[in-house]
Design a protein around this motif. Sequence first.
Motif, PDB file in Angstrom:
ATOM      1  N   ALA A   1     -97.517 -36.319 -12.336  1.00  0.00           N
ATOM      2  CA  ALA A   1     -96.137 -36.805 -12.490  1.00  0.00           C
ATOM      3  C   ALA A   1     -95.788 -37.139 -13.937  1.00  0.00           C
ATOM      4  CB  ALA A   1     -95.916 -38.023 -11.606  1.00  0.00           C
ATOM      5  N   LYS A   2     -96.820 -37.478 -14.714  1.00  0.00           N
ATOM      6  CA  LYS A   2     -96.538 -37.980 -16.055  1.00  0.00           C
ATOM      7  C   LYS A   2     -96.139 -36.918 -17.061  1.00  0.00           C
ATOM      8  CE  LYS A   2     -99.452 -41.815 -15.119  1.00  0.00           C
ATOM      9  NZ  LYS A   2    -100.889 -41.933 -14.801  1.00  0.00           N
ATOM     10  N   GLU A   3     -96.354 -35.686 -16.716  1.00  0.00           N
ATOM     11  CA  GLU A   3     -96.058 -34.633 -17.693  1.00  0.00           C
ATOM     12  C   GLU A   3     -95.507 -33.401 -16.993  1.00  0.00           C
ATOM     13  OE1 GLU A   3    -100.549 -32.899 -17.991  1.00  0.00           O
ATOM     14  OE2 GLU A   3    -100.040 -34.428 -19.484  1.00  0.00           O
ATOM     15  N   CYS A   4     -94.302 -33.538 -16.466  1.00  0.00           N
ATOM     16  CA  CYS A   4     -93.742 -32.394 -15.752  1.00  0.00           C
ATOM     17  C   CYS A   4     -92.290 -32.157 -16.138  1.00  0.00           C
ATOM     18  CB  CYS A   4     -93.869 -32.604 -14.250  1.00  0.00           C
ATOM     19  SG  CYS A   4     -93.009 -34.054 -13.663  1.00  0.00           S
ATOM     20  N   ALA A   5     -91.859 -30.912 -15.981  1.00  0.00           N
ATOM     21  CA  ALA A   5     -90.467 -30.554 -16.276  1.00  0.00           C
ATOM     22  C   ALA A   5     -89.660 -30.725 -14.998  1.00  0.00           C
ATOM     23  CB  ALA A   5     -90.398 -29.122 -16.771  1.00  0.00           C
ATOM     24  N   VAL A   6     -88.579 -31.491 -15.079  1.00  0.00           N
ATOM     25  CA  VAL A   6     -87.804 -31.839 -13.893  1.00  0.00           C
ATOM     26  C   VAL A   6     -86.433 -31.168 -13.923  1.00  0.00           C
ATOM     27  CG1 VAL A   6     -86.990 -33.730 -12.440  1.00  0.00           C
ATOM     28  CG2 VAL A   6     -88.904 -34.108 -14.029  1.00  0.00           C
ATOM     29  N   VAL A   7     -86.150 -30.372 -12.900  1.00  0.00           N
ATOM     30  CA  VAL A   7     -84.834 -29.747 -12.770  1.00  0.00           C
ATOM     31  C   VAL A   7     -83.950 -30.696 -11.968  1.00  0.00           C
ATOM     32  CG1 VAL A   7     -83.529 -27.778 -11.853  1.00  0.00           C
ATOM     33  CG2 VAL A   7     -85.818 -27.427 -12.807  1.00  0.00           C
ATOM     34  N   THR A   8     -82.832 -31.090 -12.552  1.00  0.00           N
ATOM     35  CA  THR A   8     -81.952 -32.045 -11.868  1.00  0.00           C
ATOM     36  C   THR A   8     -80.585 -31.454 -11.532  1.00  0.00           C
ATOM     37  OG1 THR A   8     -81.187 -32.823 -14.014  1.00  0.00           O
ATOM     38  CG2 THR A   8     -83.008 -34.053 -12.997  1.00  0.00           C
TER      39      THR A   8
ATOM     40  N   TRP B   1     -96.087 -30.920 -19.253  1.00  0.00           N
ATOM     41  CA  TRP B   1     -95.392 -31.346 -20.455  1.00  0.00           C
ATOM     42  C   TRP B   1     -96.302 -32.072 -21.439  1.00  0.00           C
ATOM     43  CZ3 TRP B   1     -90.977 -28.962 -20.942  1.00  0.00           C
ATOM     44  CH2 TRP B   1     -90.213 -29.249 -22.067  1.00  0.00           C
TER      45      TRP B   1
ATOM     46  N   MET C   1     -97.887 -33.417 -24.775  1.00  0.00           N
ATOM     47  CA  MET C   1     -97.227 -33.897 -25.987  1.00  0.00           C
ATOM     48  C   MET C   1     -97.778 -33.236 -27.243  1.00  0.00           C
ATOM     49  SD  MET C   1     -94.586 -35.619 -25.697  1.00  0.00           S
ATOM     50  CE  MET C   1     -93.710 -35.848 -24.161  1.00  0.00           C
TER      51      MET C   1
ATOM     52  N   HIS D   1     -85.304 -33.649 -17.749  1.00  0.00           N
ATOM     53  CA  HIS D   1     -86.298 -34.707 -17.964  1.00  0.00           C
ATOM     54  C   HIS D   1     -87.708 -34.135 -17.953  1.00  0.00           C
ATOM     55  CE1 HIS D   1     -82.757 -36.991 -16.794  1.00  0.00           C
ATOM     56  NE2 HIS D   1     -83.326 -38.084 -17.292  1.00  0.00           N
ATOM     57  N   TYR D   2     -88.650 -34.893 -18.530  1.00  0.00           N
ATOM     58  CA  TYR D   2     -90.024 -34.397 -18.599  1.00  0.00           C
ATOM     59  C   TYR D   2     -91.062 -35.355 -18.002  1.00  0.00           C
ATOM     60  CZ  TYR D   2     -90.105 -37.221 -22.884  1.00  0.00           C
ATOM     61  OH  TYR D   2     -90.017 -38.247 -23.777  1.00  0.00           O
ATOM     62  N   ARG D   3     -90.614 -36.259 -17.162  1.00  0.00           N
ATOM     63  CA  ARG D   3     -91.592 -37.184 -16.581  1.00  0.00           C
ATOM     64  C   ARG D   3     -91.044 -37.827 -15.318  1.00  0.00           C
ATOM     65  NH1 ARG D   3     -93.217 -40.220 -21.198  1.00  0.00           N
ATOM     66  NH2 ARG D   3     -91.589 -41.738 -20.769  1.00  0.00           N
TER      67      ARG D   3
ATOM     68  N   LEU E   1     -84.682 -35.209 -22.021  1.00  0.00           N
ATOM     69  CA  LEU E   1     -84.797 -34.254 -23.128  1.00  0.00           C
ATOM     70  C   LEU E   1     -83.608 -34.379 -24.073  1.00  0.00           C
ATOM     71  CD1 LEU E   1     -85.822 -31.016 -21.181  1.00  0.00           C
ATOM     72  CD2 LEU E   1     -87.279 -32.365 -22.697  1.00  0.00           C
TER      73      LEU E   1
END
Lengths: 518, 518
Positions: A113-120, A182, A184, B121-123, B141
């Motif tokens: 969950a801490k490093e993912c690309a989120v489509v909203t 994601w 860093m 978003h990325y998290r 982002l």
Amino acid sequence: MLNILKITSFTQLLYTNIHKICAKVQIMSKNLTKRSEDYSKWYNELVVKADLAENSGVRGCMVIKPYGYGIWEKMQAALDKMFKETGHENAYFPLFIPKSYLSKEASHVEGFAKECAVVTHYRLKNAEDGSGIIVDPDAKLEEELIVRPTSETIIWDTYKKWIQSYRDLPLLINQWANVVRWEMRTRLFLRTAEFLWQEGHTAHATEKEAIEEAEQMMNVYADFAENHMAVPVIKGTKTESERFAGAIETYCIEALMQDGKALQAGTSHFLGQNFAKAFDVKFATKEGSKEYVWATSWGVSTRLMGALIMTHSDDNGLVIPPKLAPIQVVIVPIYKGLDQLDQISETVNPLVKELRAKGISVKFDNRDTHKPGFKFNEYELRGVPVRLAIGPRDLENGTYELARRDTLQKETVAATDVVAKIEFLMEDIQKNMYQKALDYRTNHITEVNSYDEFKKVLKEKGGFISAHWDGSKETEERVKNETKATIRCIPIDAKEEEGTCMVTGKPSNKRVLFAKAY
Amino acid sequence: MLNILKITSFTQLLYTNIHKICAKVQIMSKNLTKRSEDYSKWYNELVVKADLAENSGVRGCMVIKPYGYGIWEKMQAALDKMFKETGHENAYFPLFIPKSYLSKEASHVEGFAKECAVVTHYRLKNAEDGSGIIVDPDAKLEEELIVRPTSETIIWDTYKKWIQSYRDLPLLINQWANVVRWEMRTRLFLRTAEFLWQEGHTAHATEKEAIEEAEQMMNVYADFAENHMAVPVIKGTKTESERFAGAIETYCIEALMQDGKALQAGTSHFLGQNFAKAFDVKFATKEGSKEYVWATSWGVSTRLMGALIMTHSDDNGLVIPPKLAPIQVVIVPIYKGLDQLDQISETVNPLVKELRAKGISVKFDNRDTHKPGFKFNEYELRGVPVRLAIGPRDLENGTYELARRDTLQKETVAATDVVAKIEFLMEDIQKNMYQKALDYRTNHITEVNSYDEFKKVLKEKGGFISAHWDGSKETEERVKNETKATIRCIPIDAKEEEGTCMVTGKPSNKRVLFAKAY
């Protein structure tokens, strides 16, 4: 060579300019940082200069250039064949994972969950103030979608529909796909926000069968690494803290780079019934009862490109093993004037044909826009295993000048022997590269019996350090914090050996391998 | 067949149950809706029942199942070979496109902004109220990323770095990738939010060369459709309103489905200097001046699977041409008891070996858990081109029963002739399927000379309608609104012919093809 050109026309003037440009490029590419100076810089420069990959305008995402992709295609083809030979089929699952799916397996969501690309949102529109296009606030998704960081959840949601009975098992599926994490801090091939990989996901009726599958795939990966990449690897299992998020056991293959750092080249996970329980996947046994199925997953990625580059390459550029080289043999003509080039071509063309008929990929670089010196340099940088050069004197003598990339040795070979010699070299270079890497690794596994010795070896020599460990998370964490070294694996073939933990003095019955790692 | 089983043990009792289950499944799969009843329903059922693909838990995204993916792999392999033979190399570009890139080419963003997946978003993080995981508002982002709907923008941003001089041209690159277009109404393979495709992106020094490339790729696609998929296609250009967003000219191949609707199977675009200008990609010519480069792009997708299915399949299931069939020949043993199966296997195993040596993919289905009738039905549903059955009487007579899927004809073949017969059928079935589809299409291209006739043919017969058109957007739009038919293409080989537009009576010198389309 410039003085031999008669400048009688604009084209020839241009030709001269090209030679100047080439000469410049040649000098530039020789400027590859030396490994001994700055290994990390050498790697970054090499990846870009050898046309493997480059950074894109998208943070952390790389462009894999045709030459780099050509190597990846060879890797894919060999792996795909091995997967199919072990009974797996390919399929394709969605890129997106609903947020709720990711949450179903507790440790899994913690891991990803801490490093993912989120489509909203699902639409853009023109801003009303004319300032350009903006995200349309009316097009918000009811549930956010995650770009897959790995596909266990979406696949097990599907397997629920596919598995009813023991007759549906084992289910042996692989997927070639892109995934996004994601990260860093990114580095070409080694750690990128998006990368290409394959992920196998299998379902089995019994625990034993699933463990055997996970072990089998670790062995397939090791076979591929050693016999195709010429990269020796150590097979082992991960400690609890290094395990895949959601796994009961993670098997891995660990390689050693020339700077003494380890690189995890592939992992295979025994997932127990964790995902079956999270997604309620049960099967009717032969006896009629209902049981949760047992699972594995396993993957290798474009990270293998990093392992390949860092295991073999040198200060002159890439060194690629014949089995993965997009171009196995390059032929460079050395000539004055196009008449001489024609004569050379007459000799070379049948050779090209003969080698291709034997399945050897050959490039005859007859570009008139580049000097031989430029070409030599270019193919050295690109790691082409064998280079043949042929000039007027060779034509007279019926010879080629042959250079092998791995040893940089040159020799003169009779044209009548050249095919046999190349066939021999395709095997010999492959073997030699493996042996060289194995020798390096053998010299860089050090047994230590005290923490002081451990720190000294780590600092002065690097490589794998074989030491006793008390099996606790706390000790592992302490070593990591104090030295940056982690337990790379508990080797599969580790001998039973009574000893005491190098840090705490507590009893231990097996040595594990520590290293700093990529 | 149940009465021949002696039930003497639990296993055999189970065996009987399996037979009952199989019989049930067999009846179920025969329930495929007839094409004449509901073509659309037939298609949807067939895709799922033949194990090609299914809907996933993610809106609009499909799962491509192993059997369907096996066909796609064969398509990929054939196309990839054709691309490489025409000088193209594969590469890989990022999945994500910064929002600002998409905006750089005006008509392009108009075409794609309305249906795209937007990463903002990325998290994720745990909600403070313990309600589960939520999008972390602190991980927004700076610039939104679009999941690529097509890659012109990210690729041309890269080409800017790769192209300086005429010596860098032509640049001939292809990418195999997944893309996302947020379609509201989706159908398996035909229109899905995510789909797999290849996209070629080339850069050229001259307009002429770019147009030739775009035309070449249209021809490559037509060659593939006709000679591998056995799908006849019409080559043509699109009208302005049907062109790709950002193209000067769109070339296409159009196929005709069995319900009389057209399906666009592939497109190749001449992009002029639009993207070069948008991304400022200039090259130094031989003469030393700076010019914008000329571009093409071209693609086919998993939509081809829809074309394949709808061109050939029948009320019994899929019909797959030999060149794309994952299993070309299936052998089904008919036996009582495992002894008989052993005898049959002794005869069949060498045949399997011989066929495989000839490059023919064979499956010997010796599963003891399924009845021959079930198997026959299954392979018919899955469209396996040739089925061999062998029972005790065949063993005695030295024969096989051979059934070809395309015609459903059966015959008895001597075991000594069976290999030659199969080799013949691999060619003959491929040809026959193409001819059948071609005949259908030939019978479904109707020339009309009035709008009334047009409407009548469209309603009663469907298919392509060849008619004169005045070349205006308004007329095209009117026909579309009134009849749902669109101009599929202006055929490449359309003859010059004086005429008048069927709608407006204005002059026209060429017939165009109208159809309702997928």
